[in-house]
Design a protein around this motif. Structure first.
Motif, PDB file in Angstrom:
ATOM      1  N   SER A  21      -4.643  17.095 -30.902  1.00  0.00           N
ATOM      2  CA  SER A  21      -5.601  17.106 -31.986  1.00  0.00           C
ATOM      3  C   SER A  21      -6.558  18.275 -31.916  1.00  0.00           C
ATOM      4  CB  SER A  21      -6.417  15.805 -31.985  1.00  0.00           C
ATOM      5  OG  SER A  21      -7.061  15.633 -30.751  1.00  0.00           O
ATOM      6  N   SER A  22      -6.836  18.763 -30.714  1.00  0.00           N
ATOM      7  CA  SER A  22      -7.784  19.852 -30.626  1.00  0.00           C
ATOM      8  C   SER A  22      -7.083  21.162 -30.898  1.00  0.00           C
ATOM      9  CB  SER A  22      -8.419  19.886 -29.234  1.00  0.00           C
ATOM     10  OG  SER A  22      -7.443  20.110 -28.258  1.00  0.00           O
ATOM     11  N   SER A  23      -7.790  22.100 -31.487  1.00  0.00           N
ATOM     12  CA  SER A  23      -7.199  23.380 -31.865  1.00  0.00           C
ATOM     13  C   SER A  23      -7.620  24.447 -30.888  1.00  0.00           C
ATOM     14  CB  SER A  23      -7.652  23.782 -33.277  1.00  0.00           C
ATOM     15  OG  SER A  23      -7.187  22.849 -34.210  1.00  0.00           O
ATOM     16  N   PRO A  24      -6.685  25.142 -30.267  1.00  0.00           N
ATOM     17  CA  PRO A  24      -7.021  26.226 -29.364  1.00  0.00           C
ATOM     18  C   PRO A  24      -7.492  27.436 -30.135  1.00  0.00           C
ATOM     19  CG  PRO A  24      -4.666  26.137 -29.651  1.00  0.00           C
ATOM     20  CD  PRO A  24      -5.244  24.946 -30.380  1.00  0.00           C
ATOM     21  N   GLU A  25      -7.977  28.418 -29.396  1.00  0.00           N
ATOM     22  CA  GLU A  25      -8.378  29.656 -30.027  1.00  0.00           C
ATOM     23  C   GLU A  25      -7.176  30.328 -30.672  1.00  0.00           C
ATOM     24  OE1 GLU A  25     -11.693  31.342 -27.015  1.00  0.00           O
ATOM     25  OE2 GLU A  25      -9.709  31.010 -26.219  1.00  0.00           O
ATOM     26  N   VAL A  44      -4.231  26.814 -24.488  1.00  0.00           N
ATOM     27  CA  VAL A  44      -3.807  25.420 -24.586  1.00  0.00           C
ATOM     28  C   VAL A  44      -2.286  25.400 -24.581  1.00  0.00           C
ATOM     29  CG1 VAL A  44      -3.923  23.293 -25.915  1.00  0.00           C
ATOM     30  CG2 VAL A  44      -5.868  24.867 -25.927  1.00  0.00           C
ATOM     31  N   VAL A  45      -1.734  24.682 -23.612  1.00  0.00           N
ATOM     32  CA  VAL A  45      -0.277  24.658 -23.431  1.00  0.00           C
ATOM     33  C   VAL A  45       0.221  23.224 -23.547  1.00  0.00           C
ATOM     34  CG1 VAL A  45       1.642  25.203 -21.883  1.00  0.00           C
ATOM     35  CG2 VAL A  45      -0.392  26.678 -21.925  1.00  0.00           C
ATOM     36  N   GLY A  46       1.195  23.000 -24.413  1.00  0.00           N
ATOM     37  CA  GLY A  46       1.833  21.696 -24.541  1.00  0.00           C
ATOM     38  C   GLY A  46       2.973  21.577 -23.550  1.00  0.00           C
ATOM     39  N   ALA A  47       3.121  20.405 -22.947  1.00  0.00           N
ATOM     40  CA  ALA A  47       4.155  20.237 -21.928  1.00  0.00           C
ATOM     41  C   ALA A  47       4.608  18.794 -21.853  1.00  0.00           C
ATOM     42  CB  ALA A  47       3.632  20.680 -20.560  1.00  0.00           C
ATOM     43  N   SER A  48       5.863  18.588 -21.458  1.00  0.00           N
ATOM     44  CA  SER A  48       6.357  17.241 -21.185  1.00  0.00           C
ATOM     45  C   SER A  48       5.884  16.816 -19.799  1.00  0.00           C
ATOM     46  CB  SER A  48       7.878  17.191 -21.308  1.00  0.00           C
ATOM     47  OG  SER A  48       8.475  18.180 -20.509  1.00  0.00           O
ATOM     48  N   PRO A  49       5.802  15.498 -19.556  1.00  0.00           N
ATOM     49  CA  PRO A  49       5.110  14.994 -18.371  1.00  0.00           C
ATOM     50  C   PRO A  49       5.623  15.495 -17.028  1.00  0.00           C
ATOM     51  CG  PRO A  49       5.443  13.225 -19.957  1.00  0.00           C
ATOM     52  CD  PRO A  49       6.234  14.401 -20.450  1.00  0.00           C
ATOM     53  N   LEU A  70      -7.086  26.860 -18.451  1.00  0.00           N
ATOM     54  CA  LEU A  70      -5.834  26.292 -18.954  1.00  0.00           C
ATOM     55  C   LEU A  70      -6.051  24.832 -19.324  1.00  0.00           C
ATOM     56  CD1 LEU A  70      -2.783  26.099 -19.457  1.00  0.00           C
ATOM     57  CD2 LEU A  70      -2.479  25.736 -16.984  1.00  0.00           C
ATOM     58  N   GLU A  71      -5.879  24.521 -20.609  1.00  0.00           N
ATOM     59  CA  GLU A  71      -5.917  23.134 -21.076  1.00  0.00           C
ATOM     60  C   GLU A  71      -4.488  22.682 -21.329  1.00  0.00           C
ATOM     61  OE1 GLU A  71      -7.493  20.451 -24.878  1.00  0.00           O
ATOM     62  OE2 GLU A  71      -8.384  22.410 -24.490  1.00  0.00           O
ATOM     63  N   ILE A  72      -4.152  21.497 -20.836  1.00  0.00           N
ATOM     64  CA  ILE A  72      -2.786  20.987 -20.944  1.00  0.00           C
ATOM     65  C   ILE A  72      -2.746  19.825 -21.927  1.00  0.00           C
ATOM     66  CG2 ILE A  72      -0.837  20.006 -19.689  1.00  0.00           C
ATOM     67  CD1 ILE A  72      -2.162  21.212 -17.115  1.00  0.00           C
ATOM     68  N   LYS A  73      -1.841  19.890 -22.880  1.00  0.00           N
ATOM     69  CA  LYS A  73      -1.607  18.797 -23.810  1.00  0.00           C
ATOM     70  C   LYS A  73      -0.240  18.185 -23.498  1.00  0.00           C
ATOM     71  CE  LYS A  73      -5.227  19.178 -26.569  1.00  0.00           C
ATOM     72  NZ  LYS A  73      -6.192  18.099 -26.793  1.00  0.00           N
ATOM     73  N   GLU A  74      -0.212  16.901 -23.231  1.00  0.00           N
ATOM     74  CA  GLU A  74       1.023  16.246 -22.816  1.00  0.00           C
ATOM     75  C   GLU A  74       1.766  15.660 -24.009  1.00  0.00           C
ATOM     76  OE1 GLU A  74       2.027  12.401 -20.089  1.00  0.00           O
ATOM     77  OE2 GLU A  74       0.762  13.953 -19.167  1.00  0.00           O
ATOM     78  N   GLY A  88       0.006  26.429 -34.763  1.00  0.00           N
ATOM     79  CA  GLY A  88      -1.217  27.011 -34.237  1.00  0.00           C
ATOM     80  C   GLY A  88      -2.079  26.069 -33.423  1.00  0.00           C
ATOM     81  N   ASP A  89      -1.614  24.850 -33.176  1.00  0.00           N
ATOM     82  CA  ASP A  89      -2.394  23.910 -32.380  1.00  0.00           C
ATOM     83  C   ASP A  89      -2.229  24.135 -30.882  1.00  0.00           C
ATOM     84  OD1 ASP A  89      -3.435  22.555 -34.592  1.00  0.00           O
ATOM     85  OD2 ASP A  89      -1.646  21.310 -34.768  1.00  0.00           O
ATOM     86  N   LEU A  90      -1.265  24.943 -30.506  1.00  0.00           N
ATOM     87  CA  LEU A  90      -1.043  25.304 -29.108  1.00  0.00           C
ATOM     88  C   LEU A  90      -0.923  26.818 -29.003  1.00  0.00           C
ATOM     89  CD1 LEU A  90       1.804  22.762 -28.196  1.00  0.00           C
ATOM     90  CD2 LEU A  90      -0.625  22.505 -27.650  1.00  0.00           C
ATOM     91  N   ASP A  91      -1.226  27.350 -27.825  1.00  0.00           N
ATOM     92  CA  ASP A  91      -0.985  28.769 -27.552  1.00  0.00           C
ATOM     93  C   ASP A  91       0.417  28.994 -26.997  1.00  0.00           C
ATOM     94  OD1 ASP A  91      -3.633  30.136 -28.055  1.00  0.00           O
ATOM     95  OD2 ASP A  91      -4.270  28.553 -26.691  1.00  0.00           O
ATOM     96  N   ALA A  92       0.947  27.975 -26.335  1.00  0.00           N
ATOM     97  CA  ALA A  92       2.274  28.060 -25.727  1.00  0.00           C
ATOM     98  C   ALA A  92       2.759  26.645 -25.458  1.00  0.00           C
ATOM     99  CB  ALA A  92       2.228  28.863 -24.420  1.00  0.00           C
ATOM    100  N   ASN A  93       4.039  26.519 -25.176  1.00  0.00           N
ATOM    101  CA  ASN A  93       4.527  25.229 -24.689  1.00  0.00           C
ATOM    102  C   ASN A  93       5.514  25.455 -23.548  1.00  0.00           C
ATOM    103  OD1 ASN A  93       7.252  25.385 -25.775  1.00  0.00           O
ATOM    104  ND2 ASN A  93       6.468  24.695 -27.756  1.00  0.00           N
ATOM    105  N   TYR A  94       5.743  24.362 -22.813  1.00  0.00           N
ATOM    106  CA  TYR A  94       6.563  24.429 -21.606  1.00  0.00           C
ATOM    107  C   TYR A  94       7.290  23.099 -21.472  1.00  0.00           C
ATOM    108  CZ  TYR A  94       7.352  24.773 -16.465  1.00  0.00           C
ATOM    109  OH  TYR A  94       7.894  24.799 -15.206  1.00  0.00           O
TER     110      TYR A  94
END
Length: 284
Positions: A21-25, A44-49, A70-74, A88-94
């Protein structure tokens, strides 16, 4: 990771996604102090658990020492992380490998890019109601991931272990329709990757990605067979850091990959996951 994938994961997994929900720069905000330095940036990086979140957490203090927060979104599915990145809600994902990203881009009209491979998750064959491959009976039920790339990977592993034979040269595009010899008339059950470990009581064996085996309480050491380090899968399915097209040169994202490919993180991966996760070639 590990398992990725129309596609596997072209519908959200049963568990849904956590946060986003939060928007990164934006790239412009993140680089407001110039392209030469990543210091003072937040990503902000999205990642699986598992193992992605754990690996990112290990990188957090290293990045902090270099002035990067580094903020992590799971996430617990394979769809929302790419949609959140593209939006645009993430800067990267992994969470994914290159073949899955290529398929996702093609099917969804996106142009997400890889910044590099971080780790590789051997896929394994695990015992359900049948305890060895030699004991497979006629009509045995075998669970495999239901996304194209990971299903192909599972089928190749089954072929390597003499369960089925695939059409010559089919490689990583294989589906169960490409099975040309099935001496035990096994039934291939296509299932969402995350639920395979929880479905073992209804299956004779299952082919499971390393990350889902981990999160499902399975040990790769107990697998009946695993992908070898010199297999096509090991070369093809390294889990990557993905970014939006145009963000490839953002210094804070390049620093993220540099840290994740460092010897320090490679040692963490090797020591923590006991073979279920291995550093990519770039990280060794």
């Amino acid at each position: 990771m590990k398992k990725f994938l129309g596609i596997l994961l072209t519908t959200a997994l049963a568990f849904g996604a956590v946060g986003c929900s939060s928007s990164p720069e934006t790239p412009a905000d993140a680089n407001a102090e110039g392209q030469e330095s990543a210091e003072g940036s937040k990503i902000v990086v999205g990642a699986s658990p598992s193992p992605h979140v754990e690996i990112l957490k290990a990188a957090q203090p290293i990045l902090a020492e270099q002035g990067i927060t580094l903020e992590i979104k799971e996430f617990t599915d394979y769809i929302l992380p790419n949609k959140a990145l593209d939006g645009g809600d993430l800067d990267a994902n992994y969470f994914q490998h290159q073949p899955y990203l290529d398929t996702f881009n093609k099917d969804n009209g996106m142009e997400l890019q890889s910044l590099g491979g971080i780790h590789y998750e051997p896929m394994g064959i695990f015992a359900g109601n049948t305890k060895t491959l030699d004991e497979l009976k006629d009509g045995a039920k075998i669970g495999v991931p239901n996304d194209p790339t990971n299903e192909a990977r599972a089928l190749l592993l089954l072929q390597e272990n003499g369960v089925i034979t695939l059409k010559d040269g089919i490689g990583i595009t294989a589906t169960k329709m490409d099975i040309v010899d099935n001496p035990k008339n096994v039934e291939i059950e296509e299932m969402e990757a995350a639920v395979l470990p929880k479905s073992m009581t209804s299956l004779d064996i299952a082919v499971i990605n390393g990350n889902y085996a981990l999160s499902g309480g399975l040990s790769i050491k107990d697998a009946l067979a695993i992908e070898t380090a010199d297999s096509l899968a090991a070369e093809t399915y390294a889990n990557i850091i993905a970014v939006r097209k145009g963000d490839e040169e953002r210094p804070e994202l390049k620093k993220l990959v540099e840290v994740l490919q460092s010897k320090e993180i490679a040692d963490y991966i090797t020591n923590t996951f006991e073979g279920a996760v291995a550093p990519s070639v770039a990280a060794k």
